[in-house]
Enzyme design. Structure first.
Site, PDB file in Angstrom:
ATOM      1  N   SER A  39       0.714  -1.587  -0.363  1.00 25.24           N
ATOM      2  CA  SER A  39       0.722  -0.449  -0.162  1.00 25.24           C
ATOM      3  C   SER A  39       0.939   1.139   0.299  1.00 25.24           C
ATOM      4  O   SER A  39      -0.059   2.489  -0.595  1.00 25.24           O
ATOM      5  CB  SER A  39      -0.926   0.261   0.794  1.00 25.24           C
ATOM      6  OG  SER A  39       0.116  -0.215   2.259  1.00 25.24           O
ATOM      7  N   ASP A 336      -4.279   7.346   8.828  1.00 25.41           N
ATOM      8  CA  ASP A 336      -5.567   6.087   9.706  1.00 25.41           C
ATOM      9  C   ASP A 336      -4.614   4.924  10.748  1.00 25.41           C
ATOM     10  O   ASP A 336      -5.208   3.646  10.974  1.00 25.41           O
ATOM     11  CB  ASP A 336      -6.023   5.858   8.361  1.00 25.41           C
ATOM     12  CG  ASP A 336      -4.892   4.610   7.461  1.00 25.41           C
ATOM     13  OD1 ASP A 336      -3.612   4.527   7.705  1.00 25.41           O
ATOM     14  OD2 ASP A 336      -5.021   3.739   6.204  1.00 25.41           O
ATOM     15  N   HIS A 339      -1.531   4.244   7.682  1.00 24.31           N
ATOM     16  CA  HIS A 339      -0.307   4.609   6.908  1.00 24.31           C
ATOM     17  C   HIS A 339      -0.151   6.315   7.023  1.00 24.31           C
ATOM     18  O   HIS A 339      -0.725   7.064   7.969  1.00 24.31           O
ATOM     19  CB  HIS A 339      -0.512   5.552   5.562  1.00 24.31           C
ATOM     20  CG  HIS A 339      -1.507   3.859   4.926  1.00 24.31           C
ATOM     21  ND1 HIS A 339      -2.396   2.635   4.923  1.00 24.31           N
ATOM     22  CD2 HIS A 339      -0.214   2.639   4.316  1.00 24.31           C
ATOM     23  CE1 HIS A 339      -2.725   1.679   5.288  1.00 24.31           C
ATOM     24  NE2 HIS A 339      -1.245   1.273   4.278  1.00 24.31           N
TER      25      HIS A 339
END
Length: 376
Positions: A39, A336, A339
């Protein structure tokens, strides 16, 4: 689910440079970029496969949900291989998906959040892309949407993956020593993939190490950490110790690959040092508490793994968003709980791009030059 919603930018900017030279080194004119990762560099792969990330993900750069977990600061955007909507692969392709690991996980995305698109699958996708893109070009189809044949040998191949391999062990209740024990196997699989890409013509590699896992709010919230295990900057020492061990072995691997792949230019980038520096200097750099998530719900870190950023609930027939964004994301480091924010990543990129945290210590725009390094 625990898969990684990312609002991170790609570490790819200012790559399309005019050829010139300085101090004997050529500026790099990368015609294409091929990215492999999780990610931290996903630009829509997982969204294309499993549904779009909900608002407010994407708000700080695209100003709306974009389907891109990693937000780029440069143009052109690197389209995800899995995204069939409006994609243009002329200047490369992104094979990263949120939740990806280097080695396959014996689980499903619905059970653990880990992507089924592990690094070996990403390499197979690249191989397929290389063959089929040239097949289409030979037939005169979509020539402006695919790289030319020589782009593959002149392209930049970037890797930012491995963090999920470490946390996967902890989710299985393995000890720190047990996680360390399988790191060589993980890196062996990374080495295999890099060698396969080298065999297909890849020559320029930009390899990121993994960040300080013990500084992530979701790790400190989910896994038990005693007060004695918290370092002077607020991070969990045992989990950071695993990251540092992984990075030590990764650097050794890079040095080995330089010997085994004589035509390759391989840059090792110490992302761990940059991210830890940011967290340790958060207030000095204008950020608030680095461990409090901007978009989350409740708890010490404004993080709840069952109520992720953008999660909704229905109360008395009315839909309500439980996990909303903070007022000013630019003041936060954690987006969050898992990240970094766009502002934090911008700062990180500014430190990395110049080469101060790279081995060899050259900027990204010189990464195509093969240099001998004696640091072993």
């Amino acid at each position: 689910m625990d898969f990684k919603f990312s609002v991170l930018k790609l570490h790819l900017i200012a790559l399309f440079l005019l050829p010139t030279s300085t101090l004997g080194f050529n500026y790099c004119n990368f015609p294409a970029i091929f990215n492999f990762g999780d990610s931290n560099s996903d630009t829509g792969g997982l969204s294309a496969a499993f549904g779009q990330a909900p608002p407010p993900n994407g708000a700080t750069f695209f100003h709306s949900p974009s389907g891109r977990y990693s937000e780029s600061v440069g143009l052109p955007y690197l389209d995800a291989f899995l995204d069939s909507m409006g994609t243009n692969f002329r200047h490369g392709c992104n094979f990263a998906t949120a939740g990806s690991t280097i080695r396959r996980q014996n689980t499903t995305i619905w059970q653990s959040g880990y992507s089924p698109i592990s690094l070996d699958v990403q390499q197979l996708q690249f191989s397929d892309f290389l063959t089929r893109s040239q097949h289409f070009r030979e037939k005169g189809l979509f020539q402006n949407l695919f790289p030319e044949e020589d782009y593959f040998s002149r392209a930049l191949y970037t890797f930012d993956i491995g963090q999920n391999d470490l946390t996967a062990g902890y989710k299985l209740n393995l000890s720190t020593e047990e996680v360390k024990a399988y790191v060589p196997d993980v890196l062996g699989q990374l080495s295999h993939v890099i060698k396969l890409i080298y065999g297909q013509g890849g020559r320029i590699f930009w390899v990121h190490n993994t960040g300080p896992v013990g500084c992530l709010p979701y790790v400190m919230d989910r896994f038990w950490v005693t007060a004695a295990q918290i370092d002077k900057h607020g991070c969990s020492s045992p989990y950071n110790d695993v990251s540092q061990y992984f990075n030590l072995k990764l650097r050794e691997l890079v040095l080995q690959l330089r010997d085994e792949l004589p035509a390759a230019a391989i840059t090792y980038v110490d992302v761990y040092a940059v991210k830890y520096s940011l967290i340790s200097q958060a207030k000095k750099l204008g950020f608030e508490n680095p461990f409090v998530a901007c978009c989350g719900h409740g708890g010490k870190y404004n993080y709840n793994r069952f109520v992720k950023c953008g999660s909704k609930t229905v109360v008395n027939g009315t839909e309500t968003v439980l996990a909303v964004s903070c007022k000013d994301p630019s003041t936060r480091i954690s987006w969050d709980g898992t990240h970094f924010t766009e502002a934090a990543n911008r700062w990180i990129f500014d430190q990395v791009v110049g080469g101060a945290f790279s081995d060899p210590p050259v900027s990204l725009k010189f990464a195509c030059n093969k240099m001998n390094t004696s640091q072993k």
